[in-house]
Design a protein around this motif. Structure first.
Motif, PDB file in Angstrom:
ATOM      1  N   ASP A   6      -6.155  -2.409   3.204  1.00  0.00           N
ATOM      2  CA  ASP A   6      -7.335  -2.437   2.329  1.00  0.00           C
ATOM      3  C   ASP A   6      -8.581  -1.555   2.875  1.00  0.00           C
ATOM      4  OD1 ASP A   6      -8.448  -4.105   3.767  1.00  0.00           O
ATOM      5  OD2 ASP A   6      -8.730  -5.892   2.279  1.00  0.00           O
ATOM      6  N   VAL A 162      -2.244   1.335  -0.375  1.00  0.00           N
ATOM      7  CA  VAL A 162      -3.463   0.792  -1.178  1.00  0.00           C
ATOM      8  C   VAL A 162      -3.071  -0.514  -1.617  1.00  0.00           C
ATOM      9  CG1 VAL A 162      -5.143   1.192  -2.771  1.00  0.00           C
ATOM     10  CG2 VAL A 162      -3.882   3.229  -2.237  1.00  0.00           C
ATOM     11  N   LEU A 199       2.763   3.048  -6.544  1.00  0.00           N
ATOM     12  CA  LEU A 199       1.477   3.705  -7.171  1.00  0.00           C
ATOM     13  C   LEU A 199       1.616   5.212  -7.720  1.00  0.00           C
ATOM     14  CD1 LEU A 199      -1.517   2.262  -5.145  1.00  0.00           C
ATOM     15  CD2 LEU A 199      -1.005   1.914  -7.824  1.00  0.00           C
ATOM     16  N   ARG A 239      -4.086   5.071 -11.713  1.00  0.00           N
ATOM     17  CA  ARG A 239      -3.098   3.911 -11.213  1.00  0.00           C
ATOM     18  C   ARG A 239      -3.665   2.840 -10.338  1.00  0.00           C
ATOM     19  NH1 ARG A 239       2.742   6.380 -11.027  1.00  0.00           N
ATOM     20  NH2 ARG A 239       2.824   7.300 -13.002  1.00  0.00           N
ATOM     21  N   VAL A 240      -4.728   3.277  -9.484  1.00  0.00           N
ATOM     22  CA  VAL A 240      -5.288   2.316  -8.714  1.00  0.00           C
ATOM     23  C   VAL A 240      -6.220   1.387  -9.705  1.00  0.00           C
ATOM     24  CG1 VAL A 240      -7.223   1.912  -6.915  1.00  0.00           C
ATOM     25  CG2 VAL A 240      -5.389   3.606  -6.424  1.00  0.00           C
ATOM     26  N   SER A 245      -6.907  -2.283  -7.620  1.00  0.00           N
ATOM     27  CA  SER A 245      -7.108  -2.118  -6.233  1.00  0.00           C
ATOM     28  C   SER A 245      -8.450  -1.473  -5.786  1.00  0.00           C
ATOM     29  CB  SER A 245      -5.848  -1.430  -5.715  1.00  0.00           C
ATOM     30  OG  SER A 245      -4.899  -2.325  -5.865  1.00  0.00           O
TER      31      SER A 245
END
Length: 418
Positions: A6, A162, A199, A239-240, A245
């Motif tokens: 992260d 991620v 992802l 997508r994140v 995320s």
């Protein structure tokens, strides 16, 4: 086994490397430009330098896993084997006759030899018996039936983690596109990565890992330029956001010059609030701020100065800058030699090439411990320690910060008692 990343700077637990091998020995003056290398590296010395890099990481408690070993183990899975061979056979240069012969040849190889061919390539004279056919007969005897992949050395580019998911990227340059066929197979079929969420995949818009910086647990920066397109950055942002995320992504236009092919060639993190950065562009770099829109589509505003946008998104007063060099000539030389391309092992602890003397001195003056490694041969592909490493597991940043603070308090107490 869980994997989680992260940030760029929390304590590194596991990293994926690729030790240079036969693919590097395939470079010649005839093909090094097309294979994206500036020169012809001394392979033995490059391997020594890479081994020293890996040992420097191990000595700091980092588990090192190797792409080639993971690939050979992955090829024991029939579906994975079929998939990667199909990826090779998609090459339109082969024609039907040669394609059929190559398929038969690859199917006869064991896992270790197949992994070596997939990474190191297959030369015209190595395909036995002579397959015949017009395509093969008209090839030069120094040509490759399967091209080598010398840029596998830079494992950061073909995948990026991620949080607990991986983005298998879409590489822009033709010489590199087959790399992600191998990386994708590893993440999909190797037992170590069973159940990993994905992802991004290689069939999407161009996106490269060297352009992705995890500024903090909820904030990312994505360089947009020679290798990563705006569409690729937007796709990853979507997508994140869907995965929860990040709350903010900064899309950062970078100069389309080879010296700045990725964002991490001009900027990498060395502490939770500090970056080492090429001073010639530090205050000129701009960023678009991307956040989730009410309709689910990413919304972008800006541009505005990158340093201001990053600090605001990270919730800090400012992002500290450590320059690569005190004068323009030194800064330019050390930027070219990947002075900005550091790999953080923990907050205020990074790996850097020893040749960037002034940048390393600047880092140490700023309180950053530098683990110096040799890169005279490794650097011929224009990549530094960050490029050569794909972190697959780090201590979550906030946990790492608490541990660092406890260590600081303990050190202060010990100093006072002594």
């Amino acid at each position: 086994m869980g994997h989680y990343v992260d940030s760029e700077v929390s304590r590194l637990r596991t990293v994926m490397l690729h030790r240079p091998g036969p693919e590097l020995a395939r470079l010649t003056p005839r093909n090094n430009d097309s294979l994206l290398f500036d020169g012809i590296p001394w392979v033995g010395r490059a391997q020594e330098e890479h081994d020293a890099f890996a040992e420097a990481l191990r000595s700091r408690g980092v588990e090192v896993i190797y792409l080639a070993e993971l690939l050979a183990e992955t090829l024991a899975v029939p579906e994975a084997r079929e998939e990667v061979i199909f990826g090779v056979l998609e090459d339109r240069r082969l024609g039907e006759t040669l394609r059929s012969k190559v398929a038969d040849f690859l199917s006869d190889q064991d896992e270790l030899r197949l992994a070596e061919i997939l990474t190191g390539g297959l030369a015209h004279e190595e395909l036995k018996p002579n397959p015949g056919g017009l395509v093969y007969e008209m090839m030069h005897h120094h040509d490759f039936v399967i091209d080598p992949l010398p840029n596998l050395l830079f494992t950061r580019d073909s995948s990026v983690w991620v949080h607990d998911r991986v983005a298998v990227t879409s590489l822009a340059m033709p010489a590199r596109r087959r790399e992600t066929t191998l990386t994708n197979a590893i993440y999909r079929y190797h037992p170590r990565f069973a159940g990993t969420g994905v992802l991004f995949d290689p069939n999407l818009e161009h996106l490269e890992g060297g352009d992705v910086l995890l500024l903090g647990p909820d904030v990312m920066a994505i360089g947009v330029g020679e290798r990563t397109t705006p569409a690729g950055a937007e796709r990853l942002a979507r997508r994140v956001f869907e995965a929860g995320s990040a709350h903010t992504i900064l899309a950062v236009p970078i100069a389309q010059e080879r010296a700045t092919m990725h964002l991490d060639t001009v900027c990498t993190m060395v502490d939770v609030d500090a970056v080492v950065m090429y001073p010639n562009i530090a205050h000129a770099l701009q960023a678009f701020t991307v956040v989730p829109g009410p309709d689910g589509h990413p919304e972008a505003t800006g541009p505005r100065p990158f340093l201001d946008a990053a600090a605001e998104a990270m919730g800090i007063d400012r992002l500290r800058i450590i320059d690569t060099g005190l004068d323009p000539v030194t800064a330019e030389r050390e930027q070219w030699d990947d002075g900005n391309n550091t790999l953080a092992i923990a907050p205020r602890l990074c790996v850097a090439y020893e040749r960037n003397v002034e940048t390393n001195a600047q880092l140490e003056r700023a309180g950053i411990e530098v683990v110096r490694i040799s890169g005279s041969e490794l650097g011929s592909g224009r990549g530094g320690p960050r490029c050569m490493s794909c972190p697959v597991d780090r201590v979550p940043l906030h946990t790492s910060e608490r541990a660092a603070k406890r260590a600081e308090r303990s050190e202060a107490i010990n100093s006072a008692q002594s």
